[in-house]
Design a protein around this motif. Structure first.
Motif: not given
Length: 221
Positions: A61-62, A71-72, A74-82, A102-103
């Motif tokens: 959810d936003i 922000e979550l 973005k963090d997941v994309k950076a740390q857990f890209s799969q 974009r996030a």
């Protein structure tokens, strides 16, 4: 039975409303090849549970207890890209769908859509494909080719993700100090965001900013 469960796709639900999480959970568990592997109501709780039991897909959810779902993502994309992500929210999709992509999310579903649309979106995102409503898809295509139909950008759209998050908190009646605590920022940083927002929205002072933010939040509800 255990072998069947191991073959199921794991979905985590991140939403700050227990009733919403329960509804999503029942809908997902009704699918033979999906299972809910965890729930969270905040960014911090979500990251902890992801590390304990990584899902294949996260529904985000936003608005979360400790800030923005963007922000979550973005963090997941950076740390857990799969891990694939799908945003499901009540917020205006014309403002948040593109931000979600974009996030790092692959899709956006408005909570007002029918339940079957959520399931359709889940399977679409699991295939690595983008899921958006027809209206948002048309809007993005027209803007990318410079169509006059969508050339006018709302001043709100000019705000960065963080600025929009702070703007919403102001509209919810939060003080600079409480916003700083909630978003884990310094009060000075929040003040900088407030100044940026006033400049971008052409607002004269703090009173005008608060009034504008409150009106925007009320219109969204």
């Amino acid at each position: 039975m255990s072998q069947v469960n191991q073959q199921k796709t794991k979905v985590m639900i991140v939403d700050d409303h227990p009733i919403v999480r329960e509804g999503y959970s029942r809908l997902i568990e009704h699918q033979d090849d999906l299972q809910v592997c965890g729930e969270a109501d905040s960014k911090v709780d979500a990251i902890r549970k992801i590390m304990e039991n990584p899902p294949d897909l996260i529904i985000v959810d936003i608005s979360l207890k400790d800030g923005s779902g963007l922000e979550l993502i973005k963090d997941v994309k950076a740390q857990f890209s799969q891990i694939k992500m799908l945003t499901v929210s009540m917020h205006d999709e014309t403002l948040f769908a593109e931000r979600s992509l974009r996030a790092g999310a692959l899709g956006y579903v408005n909570k007002q859509q029918a339940p079957e649309q959520l399931i359709k979106a889940i399977y679409q995102v699991l295939k690595g494909k983008v899921y958006l409503s027809a209206a948002v898809t048309e809007r993005m295509i027209c803007r990318s080719i410079g169509s006059d139909n969508y050339s006018d950008q709302s001043p709100i759209e000019s705000l960065s993700d963080r600025e929009l998050e702070v703007f919403e908190q102001i509209g919810e009646g939060e003080t600079t100090r409480s916003i700083a605590q909630k978003l884990n920022l310094s009060s000075k940083t929040v003040e900088t965001y407030r100044e940026n927002i006033k400049h971008k929205l052409n607002l004269e002072n703090a009173t005008a900013l608060t009034r504008h933010a409150i009106q925007w939040v009320l219109e969204k509800k």
